[in-house]
Design a protein around this motif. Structure first.
Motif, mmCIF file in Angstrom:
data_model
loop_
_atom_site.group_PDB
_atom_site.id
_atom_site.type_symbol
_atom_site.label_atom_id
_atom_site.label_comp_id
_atom_site.label_asym_id
_atom_site.label_seq_id
_atom_site.Cartn_x
_atom_site.Cartn_y
_atom_site.Cartn_z
ATOM 1 N N LYS A 100 0.843 -1.220 0.000
ATOM 2 C CA LYS A 100 0.000 0.000 0.000
ATOM 3 C C LYS A 100 0.864 1.251 0.000
ATOM 4 N N LEU A 149 -1.352 8.116 12.509
ATOM 5 C CA LEU A 149 -1.251 7.677 13.911
ATOM 6 C C LEU A 149 0.189 7.741 14.422
ATOM 7 N N ARG A 150 1.143 7.354 13.550
ATOM 8 C CA ARG A 150 2.555 7.419 13.964
ATOM 9 C C ARG A 150 2.983 8.863 14.229
ATOM 10 N N VAL A 194 -1.550 0.535 21.398
ATOM 11 C CA VAL A 194 -2.370 -0.282 20.490
ATOM 12 C C VAL A 194 -1.589 -0.618 19.225
ATOM 13 N N MET A 195 -0.859 0.357 18.701
ATOM 14 C CA MET A 195 -0.109 0.100 17.463
ATOM 15 C C MET A 195 0.958 -0.960 17.685
ATOM 16 N N GLY A 242 -3.154 -4.170 17.236
ATOM 17 C CA GLY A 242 -4.618 -4.020 17.257
ATOM 18 C C GLY A 242 -5.058 -2.751 16.532
ATOM 19 N N LEU A 243 -6.348 -2.458 16.582
ATOM 20 C CA LEU A 243 -6.871 -1.262 15.912
ATOM 21 C C LEU A 243 -7.103 -0.130 16.904
ATOM 22 N N VAL A 244 -6.628 1.040 16.542
ATOM 23 C CA VAL A 244 -6.793 2.235 17.375
ATOM 24 C C VAL A 244 -8.268 2.658 17.345
ATOM 25 N N ILE A 286 -8.958 7.979 14.911
ATOM 26 C CA ILE A 286 -8.553 7.940 13.501
ATOM 27 C C ILE A 286 -9.480 8.821 12.643
ATOM 28 N N PHE A 291 -7.315 2.577 5.661
ATOM 29 C CA PHE A 291 -8.631 2.949 6.181
ATOM 30 C C PHE A 291 -9.643 2.846 5.037
ATOM 31 N N ARG A 299 10.470 -0.275 11.614
ATOM 32 C CA ARG A 299 9.268 0.010 12.416
ATOM 33 C C ARG A 299 9.201 -0.930 13.604
ATOM 34 N N ARG A 354 -1.427 -8.585 13.204
ATOM 35 C CA ARG A 354 -2.004 -7.653 12.232
ATOM 36 C C ARG A 354 -2.660 -8.408 11.075
#
Ligand code: AMP
Length: 224
Positions: free
Chosen positions: A16, A38-39, A54-55, A59-61, A66, A87, A163, A174
């Protein structure tokens, strides 16, 4: 040429970010990455700790966080159009996205599903490196964009970053989150007649050409 608004749906490390960057550079799209938004949350923000935790776990924030970041990003000048990467990641986000688009008076022209095997994705994740300065992506394992000097950016000559969530444990989490929560989003866009599936296991340049063709940008590609 008309503006184009695109959504990329894909498991982790399907490309992506890579393809968004290529489209941005060649055509002037605005790349909006949910993960990058988010980062980039400031350490002084009240949600900073929550987002980091969460990251890191894969998991999902929370949706409110967001959506707020996304609304801000979509309200800016979007150039040739937006490419949204990461997203919506579940059905609730897909419905919230519909409401948000109405609010900012935008719509989606195409959703591209980048389909990749789990083993290929894992290899990409484990080798992924990014320049902290120019943000160029490299990979030390796949043979695509191998840094000339190990661990250093070819252009900036600074140490490349890995990362913190690019390890096998986080990847598996993930990937599982993607299979259970993001897969239904594919059907959501299919039902809207907006979805095209692309095999993203191939060489990046081959996949990029396919993406350009799907977007009706192939001619421009051949003339360059
Ligand atoms: P990515 O850069 O797309 O791989 O995303 C990295 C991490 O950011 C994900 O594993 C999630 O923890 C978080 N994240 C990214 N996009 C979203 C989203 N749409 N909703 C909630 N969390 C997200």
């Amino acid at each position: 040429m008309n503006k184009l608004n695109i959504v990329f749906i894909a498991p982790p490390a399907a490309g992506k970010g890579t393809f968004s960057g290529m489209l941005k550079e060649k055509y002037g799209f605005t790349h909006i990455s949910a993960g990058d938004l988010l980062r980039n949350v400031s350490p002084s923000s009240s949600v900073y700790e929550e987002v980091q935790e969460v990251m890191k776990s894969g998991g999902l924030v929370r949706e409110e966080i967001i959506i707020t970041l996304l609304k801000e990003a979509l309200s800016k000048d979007l150039g040739f159009g937006f490419i949204l990467d990461g997203f919506p990641r579940n059905l609730d986000q897909a419905f919230a996205f519909g409401d948000l688009l109405k609010e900012v008076n935008l719509s989606v022209d195409k959703a591209i599903y980048l389909d990749v095997d789990v083993d290929t994705a894992l290899k990409r994740v484990l080798g992924r490196l990014t320049c902290p300065n120019c943000k160029r992506d490299y990979n030390s394992l796949t043979g695509y964009n191998t840094p000339k000097d190990e661990g250093l950016c070819d252009d900036c000559h600074v140490s490349l970053d890995k990362r913190s969530d690019d390890n096998e444990e986080s990847f598996r989490k993930r990937y599982e989150t993607y299979m259970t929560k993001t897969q239904p989003v594919i059907k959501f866009f299919e039902d809207l007649n907006l979805l095209t599936r692309i095999d993203a296991n191939k060489d990046a340049n081959v996949t990029f050409k396919e993406i350009e063709n799907v977007l009706g940008l192939g001619e421009k590609n051949d003339n360059n």
